[in-house]
Design an enzyme around this catalytic site. Structure first.
Site, PDB file in Angstrom:
ATOM      1  N   GLU A 106       0.818  -1.208   0.000  1.00  0.00           N
ATOM      2  CA  GLU A 106       0.000   0.000   0.000  1.00  0.00           C
ATOM      3  C   GLU A 106       0.859   1.267   0.000  1.00  0.00           C
ATOM      4  OE1 GLU A 106      -3.097  -0.404   2.910  1.00  0.00           O
ATOM      5  OE2 GLU A 106      -3.721  -2.334   2.098  1.00  0.00           O
ATOM      6  N   ASN A 157       1.891   1.491   7.484  1.00  0.00           N
ATOM      7  CA  ASN A 157       0.684   0.714   7.201  1.00  0.00           C
ATOM      8  C   ASN A 157       0.377  -0.206   8.378  1.00  0.00           C
ATOM      9  OD1 ASN A 157       0.235  -2.344   6.163  1.00  0.00           O
ATOM     10  ND2 ASN A 157      -1.152  -0.956   5.101  1.00  0.00           N
ATOM     11  N   HIS A 204     -18.822  -8.888   4.921  1.00  0.00           N
ATOM     12  CA  HIS A 204     -17.490  -8.409   5.240  1.00  0.00           C
ATOM     13  C   HIS A 204     -16.851  -9.285   6.304  1.00  0.00           C
ATOM     14  CE1 HIS A 204     -14.551  -5.464   7.187  1.00  0.00           C
ATOM     15  NE2 HIS A 204     -14.085  -5.727   6.000  1.00  0.00           N
ATOM     16  N   HIS A 205     -15.677  -9.816   5.985  1.00  0.00           N
ATOM     17  CA  HIS A 205     -14.901 -10.646   6.916  1.00  0.00           C
ATOM     18  C   HIS A 205     -13.534 -10.023   7.129  1.00  0.00           C
ATOM     19  CE1 HIS A 205     -17.129 -14.622   5.681  1.00  0.00           C
ATOM     20  NE2 HIS A 205     -17.877 -13.857   6.432  1.00  0.00           N
ATOM     21  N   GLU A 206     -13.392  -9.216   8.136  1.00  0.00           N
ATOM     22  CA  GLU A 206     -12.041  -8.771   8.499  1.00  0.00           C
ATOM     23  C   GLU A 206     -11.437  -9.835   9.418  1.00  0.00           C
ATOM     24  OE1 GLU A 206      -9.890  -6.323   7.607  1.00  0.00           O
ATOM     25  OE2 GLU A 206      -8.552  -7.491   8.886  1.00  0.00           O
ATOM     26  N   HIS A 260      -8.848  -8.203   0.589  1.00  0.00           N
ATOM     27  CA  HIS A 260      -7.961  -7.053   0.795  1.00  0.00           C
ATOM     28  C   HIS A 260      -6.761  -7.469   1.650  1.00  0.00           C
ATOM     29  CE1 HIS A 260     -10.568  -3.453  -0.476  1.00  0.00           C
ATOM     30  NE2 HIS A 260     -11.037  -4.530  -1.064  1.00  0.00           N
ATOM     31  N   GLU A 261      -5.668  -6.779   1.434  1.00  0.00           N
ATOM     32  CA  GLU A 261      -4.394  -7.041   2.126  1.00  0.00           C
ATOM     33  C   GLU A 261      -3.849  -8.436   1.852  1.00  0.00           C
ATOM     34  OE1 GLU A 261      -7.078  -6.091   4.325  1.00  0.00           O
ATOM     35  OE2 GLU A 261      -6.683  -3.962   4.036  1.00  0.00           O
ATOM     36  N   GLU A 302      -7.326  -6.132  -3.184  1.00  0.00           N
ATOM     37  CA  GLU A 302      -6.812  -4.791  -2.994  1.00  0.00           C
ATOM     38  C   GLU A 302      -5.332  -4.848  -3.409  1.00  0.00           C
ATOM     39  OE1 GLU A 302      -7.188  -1.449   0.416  1.00  0.00           O
ATOM     40  OE2 GLU A 302      -6.308  -3.334   1.047  1.00  0.00           O
ATOM     41  N   GLU A 337      -8.815   4.570  -0.318  1.00  0.00           N
ATOM     42  CA  GLU A 337      -8.898   4.892   1.103  1.00  0.00           C
ATOM     43  C   GLU A 337      -7.781   5.836   1.556  1.00  0.00           C
ATOM     44  OE1 GLU A 337      -8.700   1.256   3.299  1.00  0.00           O
ATOM     45  OE2 GLU A 337      -6.772   0.679   2.466  1.00  0.00           O
TER      46      GLU A 337
END
Lengths: 702, 702
Positions: free
Chosen positions: B170, B192, B412-414, B482-483, B501, B507
């Site tokens: 990122e 980050n 959404h699954h963080e 993402h990530e 991502e 963002e």
């Protein structure tokens, strides 16, 4: 019916000097707590005014944070007492009394604004204490770099120890003075393919010691949950043991989130060795059963397709044609079976028949599932899928056949240490077990761990072992985990954990052999935390007779093999030898058929670590008693009063004893079987040969 | 219909000198392979006789084993050609031609008796090659200590690079000479919270370069499966890049089991920058689709409860009362809501209404599930359960409400990097999605990884990301991770991987801002491996207006935000700003409503990395075209011939352009909308402001 009594004995502020004393319910044990120079928490322990633990400091070193070691003040303390009797789902006795006095010391570290409590529970047979971290603003998440819990010994005691190791406990015990550990340590290590010794004076728990003035002291831990396993490192100048936790892949010892606490650190003590064996301190320090329904948890006596591989040189694998197994593209139909695979339908049926004929509950089958051709030593991730049988193993048919005969198959899940892979398949594997009627699984963790860098006894794996047990409970499955962390009494809370290995079991008799004294030590050490799947019942001692390439020898007489079903308490007992061998000794085998695996009462009649253990147990829901004696290479002569029997009642005793000329090395299969009428007034004069023992069944006849 | 042609061009033994040459189908690219001194595999590449890669060696360094670097002999080689046209499930074009000549070099290392093959595929637009390890006796399991794949550059090229890092991509891109990387590297890093830079001359792939004589060269990899992600380390004396793999917790780079191979290493090359963008080399090097049924995979245009937190300072959490969340004992009913939680039923209904009104497929809701009070930065294992909603989020009711309106909620699954925990809950989480009608999930891997010591781009995690995708496929769920590791074309094989991502997204406009040139670089670099969930559509550039504590500024004009839906190809496109802001610019918002997310054709009209990109795409199953231009801080003036339109057909073009006085910093919301009739003969004269762009919809009117 359980009785709970809790009341506060004392809640005043700290004494003038800061020191606090706590006594055991019988007054024999005394704990002293104080802050020493610089505000370091310090405790000491006496038994009958004899020093057990000299003043020893307590504290935690943290990663990237001020340590929780010094600078403490006592905010307050509270003394309570607790007395409860509870009933285990399975056990050595039908009721267990949990009776202790407790001291809670509330500490503050003013420089950091953090709080830490120490909770001590003093029983008549020992001490448990732990660190507690209440919810607070200045200490929520923290990482333990090392725990500095000291156990300062008062002399150069005799100890029965195995070397400290992050990955295996499968060692013979060494008996020595503490001062001799350093020189003996390296020589005490035998290869297990996964071993990580950390210090020349490191030892594992539970550690059994004996002082020169006759005190038996045992150090261990209880309720090891979400923390790494504690070893002990000895300063052999001062005879101070200090906790030595198992590190994770990056060298940290534990990840903590308040409110939380460490496991209990335990010091059992008595002047009678038998108290070490009958103690329930470890179980009592664990939480009550976590399950509402435990009706599905049943003790198990079993035989299995196992010793054929371990002892007889057969294979878990199916073919020699596959140097590289990839499960997702595997096709066994193109391979040539090597024909040395006992986990085949026909052979397993023979075991089922044998189990049904002789009253065994289950038949373990190892090597039933695909992947054994290259399962070991390669840090292989996707090593097993736990659901696909070999082509010669009729999964559905064999379970149906077993069910017809009133027998269950026992599942086998070897993970090869690849625990991510195991967790990915766990639900499907347990579902398969439910589908076919399996209700117990022997799991294994052979080899180096995946995730790489993690150790068998670290927090990561400890979390996994318990996860496998609690997930199994959702499927009403009992777990017997081999190569997992040593037990710490969690079977009280999670009684579907019906067994563990976590020590050197019978299998080593076919490798390098176990010391003749081994089974006189294990109940003092390994068994403190919970039952062991030791797999006794080996009747053929000369392994060359069944496997020409073997030089193994079972260091035990046959009579002692019977005794182990009594002396090595477990709700899970295997008759480990093969049916063909048992057929040659059916008179002796009768004891294995008769002996119980669950008990209403247990008495340790005689005990001395490394020398002998004589135990008597009353079978669950019956009036039948079973007695066992295991002896070291010195043998054991004794006269046993049967005063534990019902007064005036008549019994028939069947005595399975070493023949006069028996010897574990030269004449291990020489035994005698005699029957006699006995009462509670009777005394039995008995002799165990070197490496021998005896077993007795005592059945009421009126 | 796809056409496959495979035939062997040449199978003779090695040439006298050992050297082998391979040409691309159009003859422009030439690969030379040979063994250099000591038997080291060496290759070089030319384009139109210009050097692209100077002689560069290939090899693998192994752990505890002889390296696979030197001592090789050529056993044989084979040249074949392949020509196939396939249809992606979604994509920039409806058909993709996969046409290459291939050279397979079979190597033997006589000193060890081991075999290693090198497979080269030469396309008109570049080269792919990989190491292959056939099944053999002397090399089955091995561990890679380092891969030594060289890419020797022929000069001090200009590069668009981000610093090498095991855990994040990122970063803003830096444009510099290769020789300047060392001095600029440290300054190019922004925090980050999870970053691990490994070398001052380390860079990530895909790396876009330009030579002084006008060649565009791009280095990346394709089909990264069960291996660690490759970075590049530059020797800035010699201008030789060498592969630098991501290590695991114990420092190893990859665990291999033959038969196996590495991912493809790719060198794209052309003298026209547009060829870098239209190339399908990475996709073509991946395996065909692994799923039989792909009817459930649908491109998605969505809005969501997200920018309210990222940009407007609202919270994912529900309360400030919980410094320590333990999910198994959690009780939110005793906490006070802080009232700054937009993932609440009423607010989500507003988003559903907005989505339904304007034709969006889905509504993402972040912060719907319990645990956000202390989710981050604590190396917390059990951080989320992925199934329990906050008390103010009506999981069942909202899904029913959305379904009524023809809209789906997006899950959404963080994970917070705790991937064991995620895998343990994955099946239940996917089941919950199936129960309520979710068909897509945005997953996240913020923070340091658990298992501790593992990195975002290591083999362990790469294995996990793909596991999450293939398990999702069993539930007909699409994944936008993402990530996670940067994409390498795996979306061809697993087309339910509809987004990633893996780069600095919109963002950051609310944090430190992105460079105005950022979106002129990403299609050359990050997008080479697959689509990015860049989340464009920000209409309010001055973040202070919506969040008084913010100093963020969106470094783009509004017109350029529209263009990104065309220039940043993705089957998954968010309109990232909040409904209230869109309501103020409904005329411009119309473009976002109209623009497609799946295409039959795509043309890159103009392109120069770091300067501008102009793309035209034809919407799937229609004759509608959409054009987009993104420009750097230098702006871009151009005249576009519309010769891609159907000959003689009449269209209406709606042109969303920067107003003459627009500027990304000072006047970003100044735009004009003009409509005009156009045909394939039309030319549009257009101007993008500094940090600006334009967007055009071209709809047939006859």
């Amino acid at each position: 019916m359980s009785k709970i009594t809790v009341f506060t004995l004392f809640t005043a502020a700290a004494l003038a000097a800061g020191a606090v004393e706590l006594k055991s319910p019988d007054g024999k044990l005394a704990l002293d707590f104080d802050l020493s120079d610089g505000g370091r928490p310090t405790y000491s322990l006496t038994f009958d005014n004899k020093t057990v633990v000299k003043p020893s400091t307590l504290g935690l070193e943290l990663v990237n944070d001020t340590d929780l070691i010094e600078g403490f003040e006592i905010k307050g303390h509270e003394v309570t007492t607790f007395d409860e009797t509870w009933q285990p789902v399975w056990g050595e006795t039908s009721h267990i009394r949990n009776h202790y006095n407790e001291l809670l010391v509330e500490l503050a570290q003013p420089a950091t604004g953090r709080l830490m409590n120490l909770r001590f529970r003093l029983y008549d047979d020992g001490l448990g204490f732990r660190y507690e971290f209440p919810l607070q603003n200045n200490l929520v998440y923290f990482v333990v770099k090392e725990e500095h819990t000291q156990f300062a010994m008062n002399g150069d005691h005799t100890a029965w120890w195995i070397a400290g190791d992050y990955d295996t406990q499968e060692y013979d015990y060494t008996e020595s003075r503490l001062s001799e550990i350093r020189n003996l340590s390296a020589g005490s290590i035998s290869s297990n393919e996964s071993q990580t010794q950390f210090s020349p004076t490191g030892v594992q728990t539970s550690l059994q010691m004996k002082t020169d003035d006759g005190l038996y002291i045992n150090l261990h831990e209880a309720a090891l949950v979400d923390y790494s396993c504690m070893h002990l490192n000895l300063n052999d100048s001062t005879m101070v043991f200090e906790s030595w936790l198992t590190p994770d892949a990056v060298g940290n010892k534990a990840y903590m989130q308040a409110p939380t606490h460490t496991p209990w650190r335990t010091v059992m003590v008595s002047d009678d060795a038998r108290d070490m064996l009958s103690s329930n301190l470890i179980l009592n320090l664990n939480e009550p059963c976590a399950y509402d329904d435990t009706s599905w948890i049943k003790p198990v006596k079993y035989v299995g397709v196992w010793w054929e591989m371990i002892g007889h040189g057969k294979e878990w694998s199916y073919t020699y044609d596959l140097p590289s197994v990839k499960l997702d593209t595997l096709d066994y139909s193109k391979t040539k079976p090597h024909g040395r695979h006992p986990a085949n339908t026909e052979n397993v049926k023979r075991y089922i028949d044998f189990a049904a004929e002789h009253g065994f509950d289950q038949v373990l089958v190892e090597g039933w599932n695909v992947g054994w051709e290259d399962w070991f030593g390669h840090s292989k991730d996707y090593v097993f899928d736990f659901v696909t049988p070999y082509p010669d193993f009729d999964l559905e048919g064999l379970n149906a056949y077993a069910a017809e005969k009133g027998v269950k198959l026992m599942m086998h899940h070897e993970t090869s240490g690849s625990v991510r892979n195991y967790e990915r398949h766990l639900e499907e594997a347990y579902n398969l077990m439910n589908k076919y009627g399996y209700n117990s699984v022997k799991s294994g963790y052979v080899g180096n761990m995946i995730p790489r860098g993690e150790h068998h006894y670290g927090q990561w794996l400890n979390n996994h072992y318990l996860y496998a047990v609690t997930e199994a409970a959702k499927h009403k499955i009992m777990v017997n985990a081999h190569e997992a962390v040593r037990p710490t009494g969690l079977c009280r809370t999670y009684p579907n954990l019906i067994g563990n290995e976590s020590a050197r079991g019978s299998e080593y008799e076919s490798f390098a052999g176990n010391k003749p004294s081994h089974t006189t030590v294990l109940p003092f050490t390994r068994l403190q935390g919970g039952p062991m799947d030791y797999t006794p019942g080996l009747f053929e001692m000369d392994m060359k007779k069944v496997n020409p390439t073997s030089s193994g020898h079972v260091n035990s007489t046959l009579a002692r093999q019977l005794a182990l079903y009594v002396t090595m308490y477990s709700p899970l007992q295997m008759a480990a030898d093969v049916p063909d061998v048992y057929e040659r000794f059916m008179d002796a085998f009768q004891f294995i058929k008769d002996v119980a695996v669950d008990w209403d009462d247990s008495k340790y009649l005689e005990a001395e670590p490394g020398r002998y253990i004589v135990a008597a147990r009353k079978a669950k829901g019956t009036d039948n008693w079973f007695v066992g004696c295991t002896a070291s290479e010195h043998g054991h002569e004794t006269t046993i009063p049967l005063d534990f029997l019902d007064k005036g009642r008549k019994y028939e005793a069947t005595i399975y004893a070493d023949a006069p000329d028996a010897h574990y090395l030269t004449n291990p299969q020489a035994y005698t079987i005699t029957r006699k009428k006995v009462t509670d007034k009777s005394k039995l004069k008995l002799k165990a040969a070197p490496g021998g023992g005896f077993a007795i069944s005592i059945i009421p006849v009126d």
